[in-house]
Every structure is written in structure tokens, then in C-alpha cells.
Design a protein around this motif. Structure first.
Motif, PDB file in Angstrom:
ATOM      1  N   GLU A   1       0.841  -1.199   0.000  1.00  0.00           N
ATOM      2  CA  GLU A   1       0.000   0.000   0.000  1.00  0.00           C
ATOM      3  C   GLU A   1       0.876   1.249   0.000  1.00  0.00           C
ATOM      4  N   LYS A   2       1.816   1.264   0.966  1.00  0.00           N
ATOM      5  CA  LYS A   2       2.705   2.408   1.113  1.00  0.00           C
ATOM      6  C   LYS A   2       4.118   1.890   1.303  1.00  0.00           C
ATOM      7  N   ALA A   3       5.099   2.650   0.787  1.00  0.00           N
ATOM      8  CA  ALA A   3       6.503   2.353   1.090  1.00  0.00           C
ATOM      9  C   ALA A   3       7.218   3.678   1.257  1.00  0.00           C
ATOM     10  N   MET A   4       7.652   3.966   2.485  1.00  0.00           N
ATOM     11  CA  MET A   4       8.236   5.277   2.766  1.00  0.00           C
ATOM     12  C   MET A   4       9.717   5.124   3.033  1.00  0.00           C
ATOM     13  N   PRO A   5      10.558   5.810   2.262  1.00  0.00           N
ATOM     14  CA  PRO A   5      12.007   5.701   2.478  1.00  0.00           C
ATOM     15  C   PRO A   5      12.461   6.581   3.637  1.00  0.00           C
ATOM     16  N   LEU A   6      13.477   6.139   4.341  1.00  0.00           N
ATOM     17  CA  LEU A   6      14.088   6.953   5.391  1.00  0.00           C
ATOM     18  C   LEU A   6      15.583   6.970   5.143  1.00  0.00           C
ATOM     19  N   ALA A   7      16.179   8.173   5.165  1.00  0.00           N
ATOM     20  CA  ALA A   7      17.631   8.281   5.080  1.00  0.00           C
ATOM     21  C   ALA A   7      18.109   8.967   6.345  1.00  0.00           C
ATOM     22  N   LEU A   8      18.902   8.239   7.110  1.00  0.00           N
ATOM     23  CA  LEU A   8      19.365   8.764   8.397  1.00  0.00           C
ATOM     24  C   LEU A   8      20.855   9.033   8.340  1.00  0.00           C
ATOM     25  N   GLY A   9      21.371   9.664   9.336  1.00  0.00           N
ATOM     26  CA  GLY A   9      22.824   9.854   9.393  1.00  0.00           C
ATOM     27  C   GLY A   9      23.241  11.091  10.159  1.00  0.00           C
ATOM     28  N   ASP A  10      22.415  12.138  10.109  1.00  0.00           N
ATOM     29  CA  ASP A  10      22.818  13.380  10.757  1.00  0.00           C
ATOM     30  C   ASP A  10      21.810  13.773  11.819  1.00  0.00           C
ATOM     31  N   SER A  11      22.224  14.709  12.642  1.00  0.00           N
ATOM     32  CA  SER A  11      21.304  15.216  13.660  1.00  0.00           C
ATOM     33  C   SER A  11      21.594  16.682  13.913  1.00  0.00           C
ATOM     34  N   TYR A  12      20.667  17.303  14.606  1.00  0.00           N
ATOM     35  CA  TYR A  12      20.905  18.667  15.058  1.00  0.00           C
ATOM     36  C   TYR A  12      20.342  18.803  16.468  1.00  0.00           C
TER      37      TYR A  12
ATOM     38  N   THR B   1      13.074  11.945   3.978  1.00  0.00           N
ATOM     39  CA  THR B   1      11.945  11.077   3.690  1.00  0.00           C
ATOM     40  C   THR B   1      11.034  11.730   2.653  1.00  0.00           C
ATOM     41  N   GLU B   2       9.804  11.263   2.578  1.00  0.00           N
ATOM     42  CA  GLU B   2       8.817  11.839   1.665  1.00  0.00           C
ATOM     43  C   GLU B   2       7.624  12.337   2.479  1.00  0.00           C
ATOM     44  N   PRO B   3       6.843  13.275   1.930  1.00  0.00           N
ATOM     45  CA  PRO B   3       5.697  13.825   2.667  1.00  0.00           C
ATOM     46  C   PRO B   3       4.731  12.751   3.162  1.00  0.00           C
ATOM     47  N   GLU B   4       4.699  11.618   2.487  1.00  0.00           N
ATOM     48  CA  GLU B   4       3.858  10.494   2.881  1.00  0.00           C
ATOM     49  C   GLU B   4       4.100  10.082   4.346  1.00  0.00           C
ATOM     50  N   TYR B   5       5.364  10.177   4.771  1.00  0.00           N
ATOM     51  CA  TYR B   5       5.763   9.799   6.135  1.00  0.00           C
ATOM     52  C   TYR B   5       5.053  10.681   7.163  1.00  0.00           C
ATOM     53  N   ILE B   6       5.004  11.978   6.873  1.00  0.00           N
ATOM     54  CA  ILE B   6       4.315  12.922   7.766  1.00  0.00           C
ATOM     55  C   ILE B   6       2.828  12.619   7.809  1.00  0.00           C
ATOM     56  N   ARG B   7       2.268  12.384   6.625  1.00  0.00           N
ATOM     57  CA  ARG B   7       0.831  12.081   6.564  1.00  0.00           C
ATOM     58  C   ARG B   7       0.512  10.793   7.326  1.00  0.00           C
ATOM     59  N   HIS B   8       1.442   9.832   7.245  1.00  0.00           N
ATOM     60  CA  HIS B   8       1.196   8.544   7.900  1.00  0.00           C
ATOM     61  C   HIS B   8       0.972   8.708   9.405  1.00  0.00           C
ATOM     62  N   TYR B   9       1.728   9.608  10.016  1.00  0.00           N
ATOM     63  CA  TYR B   9       1.600   9.821  11.456  1.00  0.00           C
ATOM     64  C   TYR B   9       0.610  10.930  11.794  1.00  0.00           C
TER      65      TYR B   9
ATOM     66  N   GLU C   1      21.540   5.669  -1.708  1.00  0.00           N
ATOM     67  CA  GLU C   1      21.241   4.753  -0.615  1.00  0.00           C
ATOM     68  C   GLU C   1      20.214   5.343   0.350  1.00  0.00           C
ATOM     69  N   ILE C   2      19.439   4.496   0.933  1.00  0.00           N
ATOM     70  CA  ILE C   2      18.569   4.902   2.031  1.00  0.00           C
ATOM     71  C   ILE C   2      18.867   3.994   3.214  1.00  0.00           C
ATOM     72  N   THR C   3      18.344   4.356   4.386  1.00  0.00           N
ATOM     73  CA  THR C   3      18.618   3.544   5.574  1.00  0.00           C
ATOM     74  C   THR C   3      17.566   2.463   5.738  1.00  0.00           C
ATOM     75  N   ALA C   4      16.327   2.840   5.462  1.00  0.00           N
ATOM     76  CA  ALA C   4      15.252   1.855   5.638  1.00  0.00           C
ATOM     77  C   ALA C   4      14.040   2.258   4.815  1.00  0.00           C
ATOM     78  N   LEU C   5      13.187   1.281   4.599  1.00  0.00           N
ATOM     79  CA  LEU C   5      11.938   1.520   3.898  1.00  0.00           C
ATOM     80  C   LEU C   5      10.818   0.995   4.800  1.00  0.00           C
ATOM     81  N   LEU C   6       9.879   1.899   5.136  1.00  0.00           N
ATOM     82  CA  LEU C   6       8.746   1.470   5.968  1.00  0.00           C
ATOM     83  C   LEU C   6       7.609   1.059   5.045  1.00  0.00           C
ATOM     84  N   VAL C   7       7.115  -0.154   5.251  1.00  0.00           N
ATOM     85  CA  VAL C   7       6.149  -0.711   4.308  1.00  0.00           C
ATOM     86  C   VAL C   7       4.821  -0.987   5.000  1.00  0.00           C
ATOM     87  N   GLN C   8       3.730  -0.609   4.301  1.00  0.00           N
ATOM     88  CA  GLN C   8       2.400  -1.020   4.762  1.00  0.00           C
ATOM     89  C   GLN C   8       1.820  -1.938   3.707  1.00  0.00           C
ATOM     90  N   TYR C   9       1.281  -3.083   4.143  1.00  0.00           N
ATOM     91  CA  TYR C   9       0.712  -4.027   3.177  1.00  0.00           C
ATOM     92  C   TYR C   9      -0.636  -3.533   2.691  1.00  0.00           C
TER      93      TYR C   9
END
Lengths: 212, 409
Positions: B96-107, B115-123, B230-238
Motif C-alpha cells: 500500500e505504502k513504502a516510505m524511504p528513510l535516510a538517516l545519518g545526521d542530527s541537530y 523522507t517523503e511527505p507520505e511519512y508525515i501524513r502517515h503519522y 542509498e537509504i537507511t530503511a523503507l517502511l512498508v504497509q501491506y
């Protein structure tokens, strides 16, 4: 007012006591004399309904005690019989004032500060009303015990060796206060004692003999 | 004067003994309360953040670590995966959904998530200020991230390499590629609140530029360009439950990839934590039990010592039942006071502990919530006090006035 007839009491160990028929009018006072073991305390406990006789009747304030039981007897005792002991049986956790209020509460009577003042003032210990029993002198504590015996305006006050722990000066004072306060509240007074210092202060004396 | 003042005065008269029992009980109840607050909030957090996410696809390693790092953002990532290897998932009919996450830095201790706007909408994230990103190097802040860092719309900041240090020291600062804040979100009560979100391209851009002249040995390498992103992870919804049957196997068959199911890993995590929590909870109840024993002994001793008082009260007109109630009331009052003190203590302790550790702070664990289970705790404590008072109360009920009065003279 207070009457005993044909009274017998048997201890759990089998020892038997029988008491002569006897009666006391309201406002009268009487000294109950006898050596230890002659049954003075037992008679007082019977009169207070703390013990139940095997035979005979006790009438206090027109109420025959053996017709009452349990809760009713407890209530009757609280309202009509004032008790004074040799040792100072005040509740140590409570102040003087609270000890007096406790007597009214346990007898199921309404509480008001004026009740406390009415009994404490004549005894001259009004200013000690917030003290704990441990902070009182023996004479003061015995006066509080008298005040408590009178606060419910009982028909009869029963005192068990009220003076034997006191020195001569306090003994005279406490005896005088007991007699005077009971007269003022129109309560009969019975004092059980072997204290000879008291003998000439009372209307009547009753001697109890050892019985086998 | 009434039963309550009488019983309370009796308790106070035994000052130190009763205080000790009260404290024991309070400490026991406080321990149980802290655990209750922590485990409740932890479970609530974990399940809310995992809602709607059926599978996390990332680099091979520990599945629990993958879940912790990519779903809850509390652990180090397992590594990166080439985007090309997971692109097929996006178009898979069971997804249904697959949201990429790229991690590595912080502030400022908050992760920058590409990520993509879909990630924000998901939560269910909504903007409080500003807008969503339109270009690379634009960032939207979660509510907590904004509040703690003090960043506002229009500010710019530079990410720090590394994702766990709470201060900005230690990591390499990507000073030449600053982000610009374009939006701040409303609090959602999810992991979103403590993230800094940016388009995934921004993370690539920062590291592309960086990777050429600096540390080549970063754990999460950043491939140069093109399809080797590269990305760090992909969050998937079936799309359908059938996904659970085939998709994890398909992912795991690829050498560098792994698929982890949040539901399973979360259960595993809670059961591992559960052993520790159970041990602590047992300890708490042990304290409560010790307190109950203390109350019993205190009341029992008081009764032996103050038999006279009981006989006296009977001679003043108290009934047997009143003495029974008087003794039970002491147990109940003591337990109730101990339990209330314990509950308050537990909430204060939970709040302080929640603030004290970075991880609990990230999970936003607080002591300022009240749970319905606490009423049970209260009732249970009162029951314990009642039981502790039963034997002394029966003895009080049986007090024989005349013999007690005689014996004392």
C-alpha cells in the motif's frame, strides 16, 4: 435508685460471692469497705454491668440491668454510670478535652464544648484541657477522671480505690471533689476502698466480709 | 470526637512505628506506580509509533536494531541499502505504502530524517507554522524538536554527522550545506514530534558533497550518484494480509537486505524488558507485604499494650463492634495514607526519571498522567491494611472488660 437483691456471683474458678440486699437513694453516697479479695471490685463491676451475676437483680436508675444485653447494656452504662478507677485510665493518645468528648461519643450523646467546660471548670483544670494525660500530675489526672465520670450526667458514680494511689493532701481533695461534684450533679456515689482516710466523709458505710 | 479522630489519634500516638510502616508501604506503592507509568507509556508509545507499519526493510543485521533505529529512532541504524534494490517494493501489488528513510545526521540531539511527505501524513502530522518542503535543503521540524532546539521558520542550521550525541560536539559539522526551516508541526504524540524532516534528496546532497573529501569510513556510506543512491530503511504497509506471507521472504532472499516485522520485534522487546519489570514489580509488592506485616505487628503490639484502653472504652459505653471498627479503621487509615503518599511519590519519581535519561526523555515519559489502574492500587493497599488489622480487631472485639480492668490494678 440503686438496688441489689439476692445477688450472687461465681467466679470462673468456682469461688462464690454473695452480697447483702442493699439500696441507695439518688444523691446519697456510700463507702464500700473491705479487704482485698472481699469482692469490692467485683460488686462495682456487677453494678456497672461489666460482669453478669448468676443470680439476683441489680436496678440502676429504674432499669433492671439483667434485662439488658450487648449493645443496649453498653449504651446504658455509658449514659447512666460514671466510673472512676484507682489508676488513671485516660486514653493516652487523646487530650483531656478529647477524653471527655470520647465519653459522650461512646455513650451516643451529642457533643458540645459547653459540656467539657461545665465539668472541668468546677474542678479547676479548665486551662489543662488541651494537655495529654502524660503531661498531667496525678492529682490533675484524677480530677480529669472525675470530670469524665460526670460529663454524661450519670445516675450513679462508681469509684474503685480512687484515692489509694494519692498522698494525704490529694486524697482529701479528691474525696471532697468526688462527693461535692456528685452532689452537684445529683448522682449517687459509691466508693469501694480499703483506704481508712475516707471513712468519716461518707453518709453510709457498707462492709463486705470475706466469704468462702 | 468520632471513630475517625479516635483512630487517627491512636495511630499518631504510636508515631515512629507507624511512620516507618507508612514509609515502607509508600515506597512499595511508589515502586509499583513508577513501573506502571513506565510500562504503560512505553507500550502505548511503541504501539502508536508502529501503527500501520507492517514491515521495515533495511540492511541486514539485528532485526530488533532495525526496528529500534528506523521505527522508534532510538538506536543506531544497521547500515544503508541501495535504493535500487528496494524500488520494486514501491510498485508491488501487495504494498500500500513504502516510505524511504535516510538517516545519518542530527541537530541538537534530534535526528534529521530524509523522507517523503507520505511519512508525515502517515503519522497524522499537520503544520502549525510555515509550509511543507518544496526544495532540497528545506526542513520541517517536529513539535518537540522545534521547542527544544529553539529553531523557527526562516532559521537555518547545519546538520552534525552522527545521530546519538545530544550536544553538537564530537561529530563533523556539515557547515557548508545548511538546512532552512520552512515549517513547524503540531504535536502528534508520536515519534514525529522529535524528528527533523527533510526531503530525502537533501541527505544525499549533504553526504555526496561531503563524502568526496572527508572520512571515507563512515558506517553509512553514501554512494556517489545516480541509481546507486542509498537509504537507511523503507517502511512498508501491506495492501492485504497476504503481504505478510510473501513479502518478508522475498526481501530476505536478497543478500544485503532484511525485513523486520514491528509487531513481532516489539513483542520480543517488551518480553525481554518484561523480565526486568516483573522483578522490580515483585520487589515493590515485597515492600508492600513487609509494610502489611509491620502494620499487623504494630497494631497487635498496640493492642497488647493498650488492652486497658480498650476495656476502658468498653466501660465508657463502647460496644464490641465499635472496638472492632476502631482497630480496622487504624489499619485502613494507615494503608490509605501510605498508598496516597506512595502514589504521589511514584508520580514525582516517574517524572524525574523520565527527565533524567535521554532515552526516556525521547520517549516523552512523564509522571503527570493518571491511570485508572491506580485506583486498583489504592483499593489493593486498603485491602492489605484491612487484612493486617483483622486479627488485632478480633482480639479487640473479644476484650473482656472486667478481667482486663482487674488485671491492671
Amino acid at each position: 435508685m440503686l438496688q441489689i437483691e439476692n445477688l450472687h456471683y461465681q467466679y470462673a474458678d468456682g469461688a462464690n460471692l454473695s452480697f447483702p440486699d442493699w439500696c441507695l437513694d439518688r444523691g446519697e453516697n456510700c463507702l464500700l469497705l473491705g479487704e482485698s479479695g472481699s469482692g469490692k471490685s467485683t460488686l462495682l463491676h456487677l453494678l456497672a454491668g461489666l460482669l453478669t451475676p448468676q443470680r439476683g437483680t441489680i436496678t440502676v436508675a429504674d432499669q433492671q440491668l439483667n434485662t439488658l444485653q450487648g449493645r443496649q447494656l453498653d449504651r446504658f452504662r455509658g449514659r447512666h454510670i460514671g466510673l472512676v478507677y484507682q489508676r488513671l485510665h485516660l486514653v493516652p493518645a487523646l487530650s483531656v478535652e478529647q477524653n471527655l468528648e470520647l465519653a459522650r461519643y461512646l455513650a451516643g450523646l451529642p457533643q458540645h464544648p459547653s459540656h467539657v467546660a461545665r465539668v472541668l471548670e468546677p474542678l479547676g483544670i479548665m486551662e489543662k484541657r488541651r494537655r495529654r494525660p502524660a503531661e498531667l500530675s496525678q492529682g490533675e489526672a484524677q480530677r480529669v477522671a472525675i470530670a469524665r465520670a460526670l460529663i454524661n450526667e450519670p445516675a450513679v458514680v462508681l469509684a474503685d480505690e480512687p484515692t489509694s494511689a494519692l498522698d494525704d493532701r490529694n486524697c482529701g481533695r479528691v474525696a471532697e471533689l468526688l462527693i461535692q461534684q456528685c452532689a452537684q450533679h445529683n448522682a449517687s456515689l459509691i466508693v469501694a476502698t480499703h483506704d481508712r482516710r475516707l471513712t468519716d466523709r461518707f453518709h453510709r458505710q457498707q462492709r463486705l466480709e470475706m466469704t468462702a | 470526637m468520632n471513630m475517625l479522630t479516635l483512630s487517627w489519634a491512636s495511630i499518631r500516638h504510636q508515631g515512629l512505628t507507624m511512620l516507618l510502616n507508612l514509609l515502607l508501604l509508600a515506597l512499595g506503592i511508589a515502586t509499583v506506580t513508577v513501573l506502571l507509568l513506565f510500562s504503560q507509556q512505553l507500550e502505548q508509545r511503541l504501539s502508536r509509533d508502529a501503527q500501520g507499519i507492517d514491515l521495515v526493510v533495511g540492511s541486514s543485521g539485528s532485526p530488533l536494531q532495525l526496528i529500534l533505529s528506523s521505527l522508534y529512532h532510538i538506536d543506531m541504524p544497521t547500515g544503508n541499502i541501495p535504493l535500487g534494490q528496494v524500488r520494486w517494493l514501491k510498485d508491488h501489488p501487495l504494498v500500500e505504502k513504502a516510505m524511504p528513510l535516510a538517516l545519518g545526521d542530527s541537530y541538537g540531539g534530534f535526528r534529521i530524517v530524509g523522507t517523503e511527505p507520505e511519512y508525515i501524513r502517515h503519522y497524522g502530522g499537520t503544520l502549525r507554522l510555515g509550509r511543507l518542503w518544496e526544495h532540497t535543503m528545506e526542513a520541517v521540524l517536529g513539535a518537540q524538536a522545534a521547542a527544544r532546539t529553539g529553531l523557527a521558520v526562516g532559521d537555518s542550521f547545519a546538520g552534525v554527522h552522527g545521530i546519538t550525541s545530544a550536544d553538537n560536539s564530537g561529530g563533523h559539522v556539515h557547515g557548508d550545506r545548511p538546512y532552512t526551516v520552512v515549517g513547524v508541526m503540531e504535536p502528534t504524540g508520536t515519534v514525529l514530534d522529535r524528528l527533523i524532516l527533510a526531503p530525502v534528496e537533501s541527505v544525499w546532497l549533504v553526504h555526496d558533497h561531503d563524502g568526496h573529501d572527508h572520512e571515507r569510513d563512515h558506517k553509512h556510506s553514501h554512494a556517489p550518484a545516480g541509481d546507486e543512491r542509498e537509504i537507511t530503511a523503507l517502511l512498508v504497509q501491506y495492501r492485504s494480509p497476504l503481504g505478510a506471507v510473501s513479502l518478508p521472504r522475498m526481501v530476505n532472499s536478497r543478500p544485503t537486505l532484511q525485513a523486520a516485522a514491528p509487531a513481532r520485534e516489539t513483542t520480543r522487546l517488551l518480553s525481554m524488558l518484561g523480565i526486568g519489570l516483573d522483578a522490580l514489580r515483585l520487589f515493590g509488592w515485597l515492600l508492600v507485604f513487609a509494610a502489611a506485616l509491620g502494620v499487623f505487628i504494630a497494631l497487635y503490639n498496640a493492642l497488647q499494650q493498650n488492652r486497658y484502653d480498650y476495656a476502658l472504652m468498653r466501660s465508657l459505653g463502647a460496644s464490641r463492634q465499635q472496638l472492632l471498627i476502631h482497630t480496622l479503621l487504624q489499619g485502613i487509615l494507615l494503608a490509605l495514607t501510605g498508598a496516597v503518599v506512595g502514589l504521589l511519590l511514584g508520580h514525582v519519581a516517574a517524572e524525574l526519571l523520565g527527565q533524567a535519561f535521554a532515552h526516556t526523555r525521547q520517549l516523552a515519559i512523564t509522571g503527570w498522567i493518571w491511570l485508572p489502574q491506580e485506583l486498583w492500587l489504592l483499593a489493593l493497599a486498603v485491602g492489605v491494611g484491612l487484612i493486617a488489622a483483622v486479627i488485632p480487631a478480633i482480639q479487640a472485639y473479644r476484650t473482656d472488660i472486667a478481667t482486663t480492668l482487674n488485671r491492671g490494678e
